[in-house]
Design a protein around this motif. Sequence first.
Motif, PDB file in Angstrom:
ATOM      1  N   GLU A 136       0.830  -1.214   0.000  1.00 12.98           N
ATOM      2  CA  GLU A 136       0.000   0.000   0.000  1.00 12.98           C
ATOM      3  C   GLU A 136       0.863   1.262   0.000  1.00 12.98           C
ATOM      4  O   GLU A 136       0.614   2.196  -0.774  1.00 12.98           O
ATOM      5  CB  GLU A 136      -0.931   0.009   1.217  1.00 12.98           C
ATOM      6  CG  GLU A 136      -1.916   1.161   1.160  1.00 12.98           C
ATOM      7  CD  GLU A 136      -2.951   1.074   2.258  1.00 12.98           C
ATOM      8  OE1 GLU A 136      -4.088   0.652   1.962  1.00 12.98           O
ATOM      9  OE2 GLU A 136      -2.630   1.406   3.418  1.00 12.98           O
ATOM     10  N   GLU A 137       1.884   1.273   0.854  1.00 16.22           N
ATOM     11  CA  GLU A 137       2.740   2.472   0.918  1.00 16.22           C
ATOM     12  C   GLU A 137       3.500   2.658  -0.387  1.00 16.22           C
ATOM     13  O   GLU A 137       3.762   3.789  -0.804  1.00 16.22           O
ATOM     14  CB  GLU A 137       3.731   2.370   2.081  1.00 16.22           C
ATOM     15  CG  GLU A 137       3.096   2.402   3.452  1.00 16.22           C
ATOM     16  CD  GLU A 137       2.703   1.012   3.949  1.00 16.22           C
ATOM     17  OE1 GLU A 137       2.729   0.056   3.152  1.00 16.22           O
ATOM     18  OE2 GLU A 137       2.360   0.906   5.140  1.00 16.22           O
ATOM     19  N   ALA A 138       3.859   1.542  -1.019  1.00 11.81           N
ATOM     20  CA  ALA A 138       4.566   1.650  -2.305  1.00 11.81           C
ATOM     21  C   ALA A 138       3.651   2.315  -3.343  1.00 11.81           C
ATOM     22  O   ALA A 138       4.084   3.191  -4.107  1.00 11.81           O
ATOM     23  CB  ALA A 138       4.999   0.263  -2.776  1.00 11.81           C
ATOM     24  N   LEU A 139       2.392   1.927  -3.343  1.00 10.24           N
ATOM     25  CA  LEU A 139       1.462   2.506  -4.317  1.00 10.24           C
ATOM     26  C   LEU A 139       1.189   3.980  -4.006  1.00 10.24           C
ATOM     27  O   LEU A 139       1.075   4.808  -4.911  1.00 10.24           O
ATOM     28  CB  LEU A 139       0.153   1.707  -4.326  1.00 10.24           C
ATOM     29  CG  LEU A 139       0.302   0.262  -4.808  1.00 10.24           C
ATOM     30  CD1 LEU A 139      -1.037  -0.466  -4.743  1.00 10.24           C
ATOM     31  CD2 LEU A 139       0.854   0.214  -6.228  1.00 10.24           C
ATOM     32  N   ASP A 140       1.075   4.294  -2.700  1.00 15.41           N
ATOM     33  CA  ASP A 140       0.874   5.700  -2.320  1.00 15.41           C
ATOM     34  C   ASP A 140       2.046   6.553  -2.798  1.00 15.41           C
ATOM     35  O   ASP A 140       1.861   7.642  -3.348  1.00 15.41           O
ATOM     36  CB  ASP A 140       0.761   5.826  -0.789  1.00 15.41           C
ATOM     37  CG  ASP A 140      -0.518   5.186  -0.250  1.00 15.41           C
ATOM     38  OD1 ASP A 140      -1.414   4.857  -1.064  1.00 15.41           O
ATOM     39  OD2 ASP A 140      -0.608   5.006   0.984  1.00 15.41           O
ATOM     40  N   LEU A 141       3.241   6.039  -2.569  1.00 13.66           N
ATOM     41  CA  LEU A 141       4.443   6.788  -2.957  1.00 13.66           C
ATOM     42  C   LEU A 141       4.497   6.963  -4.479  1.00 13.66           C
ATOM     43  O   LEU A 141       4.790   8.062  -4.980  1.00 13.66           O
ATOM     44  CB  LEU A 141       5.686   6.043  -2.440  1.00 13.66           C
ATOM     45  CG  LEU A 141       7.065   6.477  -2.918  1.00 13.66           C
ATOM     46  CD1 LEU A 141       7.267   7.978  -2.796  1.00 13.66           C
ATOM     47  CD2 LEU A 141       8.148   5.747  -2.131  1.00 13.66           C
ATOM     48  N   LEU A 142       4.165   5.911  -5.208  1.00 18.47           N
ATOM     49  CA  LEU A 142       4.179   6.005  -6.673  1.00 18.47           C
ATOM     50  C   LEU A 142       3.155   7.038  -7.150  1.00 18.47           C
ATOM     51  O   LEU A 142       3.427   7.838  -8.052  1.00 18.47           O
ATOM     52  CB  LEU A 142       3.897   4.617  -7.272  1.00 18.47           C
ATOM     53  CG  LEU A 142       3.797   4.539  -8.791  1.00 18.47           C
ATOM     54  CD1 LEU A 142       5.080   5.022  -9.476  1.00 18.47           C
ATOM     55  CD2 LEU A 142       3.503   3.092  -9.245  1.00 18.47           C
ATOM     56  N   GLN A 197       4.042  -9.191  -6.172  1.00 15.40           N
ATOM     57  CA  GLN A 197       2.757  -8.492  -5.979  1.00 15.40           C
ATOM     58  C   GLN A 197       2.944  -6.979  -6.075  1.00 15.40           C
ATOM     59  O   GLN A 197       2.117  -6.275  -6.675  1.00 15.40           O
ATOM     60  CB  GLN A 197       2.161  -8.856  -4.614  1.00 15.40           C
ATOM     61  CG  GLN A 197       1.664 -10.290  -4.563  1.00 15.40           C
ATOM     62  CD  GLN A 197       1.209 -10.688  -3.174  1.00 15.40           C
ATOM     63  OE1 GLN A 197       1.588 -10.087  -2.173  1.00 15.40           O
ATOM     64  NE2 GLN A 197       0.377 -11.725  -3.118  1.00 15.40           N
ATOM     65  N   THR A 198       4.035  -6.476  -5.483  1.00 12.69           N
ATOM     66  CA  THR A 198       4.273  -5.028  -5.514  1.00 12.69           C
ATOM     67  C   THR A 198       4.509  -4.584  -6.959  1.00 12.69           C
ATOM     68  O   THR A 198       3.954  -3.570  -7.412  1.00 12.69           O
ATOM     69  CB  THR A 198       5.494  -4.670  -4.626  1.00 12.69           C
ATOM     70  OG1 THR A 198       5.291  -5.243  -3.332  1.00 12.69           O
ATOM     71  CG2 THR A 198       5.667  -3.175  -4.496  1.00 12.69           C
ATOM     72  N   ALA A 199       5.314  -5.353  -7.681  1.00 12.04           N
ATOM     73  CA  ALA A 199       5.618  -4.999  -9.075  1.00 12.04           C
ATOM     74  C   ALA A 199       4.346  -4.993  -9.922  1.00 12.04           C
ATOM     75  O   ALA A 199       4.099  -4.061 -10.701  1.00 12.04           O
ATOM     76  CB  ALA A 199       6.644  -5.986  -9.649  1.00 12.04           C
ATOM     77  N   ARG A 200       3.530  -6.017  -9.755  1.00 13.01           N
ATOM     78  CA  ARG A 200       2.298  -6.087 -10.571  1.00 13.01           C
ATOM     79  C   ARG A 200       1.380  -4.903 -10.291  1.00 13.01           C
ATOM     80  O   ARG A 200       0.819  -4.298 -11.204  1.00 13.01           O
ATOM     81  CB  ARG A 200       1.536  -7.378 -10.274  1.00 13.01           C
ATOM     82  CG  ARG A 200       2.150  -8.583 -10.932  1.00 13.01           C
ATOM     83  CD  ARG A 200       1.418  -9.843 -10.473  1.00 13.01           C
ATOM     84  NE  ARG A 200       2.203 -11.007 -10.805  1.00 13.01           N
ATOM     85  CZ  ARG A 200       2.171 -11.606 -11.999  1.00 13.01           C
ATOM     86  NH1 ARG A 200       1.380 -11.153 -12.938  1.00 13.01           N
ATOM     87  NH2 ARG A 200       2.930 -12.647 -12.231  1.00 13.01           N
ATOM     88  N   ILE A 205      -0.499   1.118 -12.195  1.00 12.69           N
ATOM     89  CA  ILE A 205      -0.469   2.578 -12.267  1.00 12.69           C
ATOM     90  C   ILE A 205       0.364   3.015 -13.472  1.00 12.69           C
ATOM     91  O   ILE A 205      -0.007   3.919 -14.205  1.00 12.69           O
ATOM     92  CB  ILE A 205       0.110   3.179 -10.962  1.00 12.69           C
ATOM     93  CG1 ILE A 205      -0.811   2.853  -9.780  1.00 12.69           C
ATOM     94  CG2 ILE A 205       0.317   4.692 -11.090  1.00 12.69           C
ATOM     95  CD1 ILE A 205      -0.326   3.371  -8.431  1.00 12.69           C
ATOM     96  N   ASP A 206       1.520   2.383 -13.659  1.00 12.29           N
ATOM     97  CA  ASP A 206       2.422   2.791 -14.744  1.00 12.29           C
ATOM     98  C   ASP A 206       3.149   1.565 -15.298  1.00 12.29           C
ATOM     99  O   ASP A 206       4.128   1.093 -14.714  1.00 12.29           O
ATOM    100  CB  ASP A 206       3.424   3.820 -14.204  1.00 12.29           C
ATOM    101  CG  ASP A 206       4.343   4.350 -15.299  1.00 12.29           C
ATOM    102  OD1 ASP A 206       4.346   3.772 -16.412  1.00 12.29           O
ATOM    103  OD2 ASP A 206       5.065   5.326 -15.035  1.00 12.29           O
ATOM    104  N   PRO A 207       2.683   1.046 -16.458  1.00 13.94           N
ATOM    105  CA  PRO A 207       3.307  -0.170 -17.010  1.00 13.94           C
ATOM    106  C   PRO A 207       4.747   0.053 -17.458  1.00 13.94           C
ATOM    107  O   PRO A 207       5.502  -0.913 -17.622  1.00 13.94           O
ATOM    108  CB  PRO A 207       2.434  -0.503 -18.225  1.00 13.94           C
ATOM    109  CG  PRO A 207       1.331   0.473 -18.260  1.00 13.94           C
ATOM    110  CD  PRO A 207       1.583   1.559 -17.260  1.00 13.94           C
TER     111      PRO A 207
END
Length: 501
Positions: A136-142, A197-200, A205-207
Amino acid sequence: MADHHRARIEFDPRFTVAEVPDRLFGSFVEHLGRCVYTGIYEPDHPTATPEGLRGDVLDLIAELGPTMIRYPGGNYVSGHRWEDGIGPKQDRPRRLDLAWRTTETNQFGLGEFITFCRTVGVEPNMALNLGTRGLEEALDLLEYANHPGGTHWSDLRRSHGHAEPFDIKLWCLGNEMDGPWQIGQRTATEYGRIADQTARAMRMIDPGLDLVACGSSSRAMPTFGAWEAEVLAQSYESVDYISAHAYYQPHGGDLASFMASAQDMELFIDGVIATADAVGAKLKSDKKINIAFDEWNVWYQDAPAPEQAEPWPVAPRQLEDVYSAMDAVVFGSLLITLLRRCDRVTAACLAQLVNVIAPIMTEPGGPAWRQTTFYPFAEASAHGRGTVLGVNADAPVLDTAKYGEVPALHSVAVANEDGTITVFAVNRDLESPLSLEIDAATLPAFTDVAVSTLTDADPHAKNTLAEPERVTPAVNKEVTVKEGLITVELPPMSWNTIRIA
Ligand code: AHR
């Protein structure tokens, strides 16, 4: 070859290894010791820019020539809360940094890092906390970093004065997750799944992102090989790179083996490529996973830590290795390996950039200067661009306790875009000079051969605050051109840049 003091190389500009990737000349800024605070960032310094960056350090970074910078760790990242380092500085929390047992003030954070990268003209490489945190934090940061606007996190970035997205393309999925010292260490199976999972999710968000899965923290790790195989078995199709980290120092006074440290780096690269390709073959994948050698250097890890007057200090002196002429030659040899293998090592980071096992040193409020290791990196970044050529070499061998017989000469040739051919060459012999003959028969016509050599009669000579230019490269005039041979005299224990224009 009968003559123990003579080596010969030949290459042909038609026979190439690979284009040198821009990301090969990366470096690394961690929230560790004085890398950030009083390293790159010191708002009260006489040379500070309005953003608080040290102007004298910016000038040296421009001369050093890194192309990409990894941030914010390192071991630090596994406890890092990225949100602490955004927004008004007076509101940012102070936190304990468990990795290095210091206090982090968060006065420098993501926005400041991007401003720094843009000022220096390098690509940002952002490491994610997959230790105490996760998906979740990785996606927020991205979303905060790369989404243009109209969402919670992207609008927050805009409200912090960054209207344009940061456009961070390269991301590390954690750091050294195999290491027992790492906060939130995982097994290969656990980590491989989290990385996948994090990479997918990030690619939703950004392929177009480039993602680095953690490989082994060194080739000496007991899980080396098995770790890469399992992590990639889980994440092969969702990541682009597998990382490798390596630090070298002499052990038990065995300087001959230390001079040949690049042999270990070669074996490390061979092992990771073999493992990654085996996983790919088993999966019947057309894709190749390349190596991000995102931490490499000479590091005296046995050096005692400096005394600390108080617990949990802010930006103390940590890992401030002072490098010798010999260290610089070994360092140059590691650079030669990265160039030789740049068909599969397509990103690399010199760890680190300022003060912490670094090519640039500073005094708070005072000057900045170049360590011995500054010079091989600056020369390789300036002249190691273009296409690496296949080199045939014939050289005398040296006996080493650790690696058996190794060639005294370690070299690589790069065809630069302007038509110059640059040969980087290390003489690993601590005692004897080496006459290097370069067969010019296969080369286009040339008008000039210029050689720069870094060596010292005292292998332990260093650059310090008191004597910042004790060790510098010098023009080597021991060059002859005769009957299709360019001959260059390489002093014992030397790093040489030979430019055939
Ligand atoms: O570069 C110093 C440290 O070395 C990094 O924090 C860590 O990733 C590695 O062990």
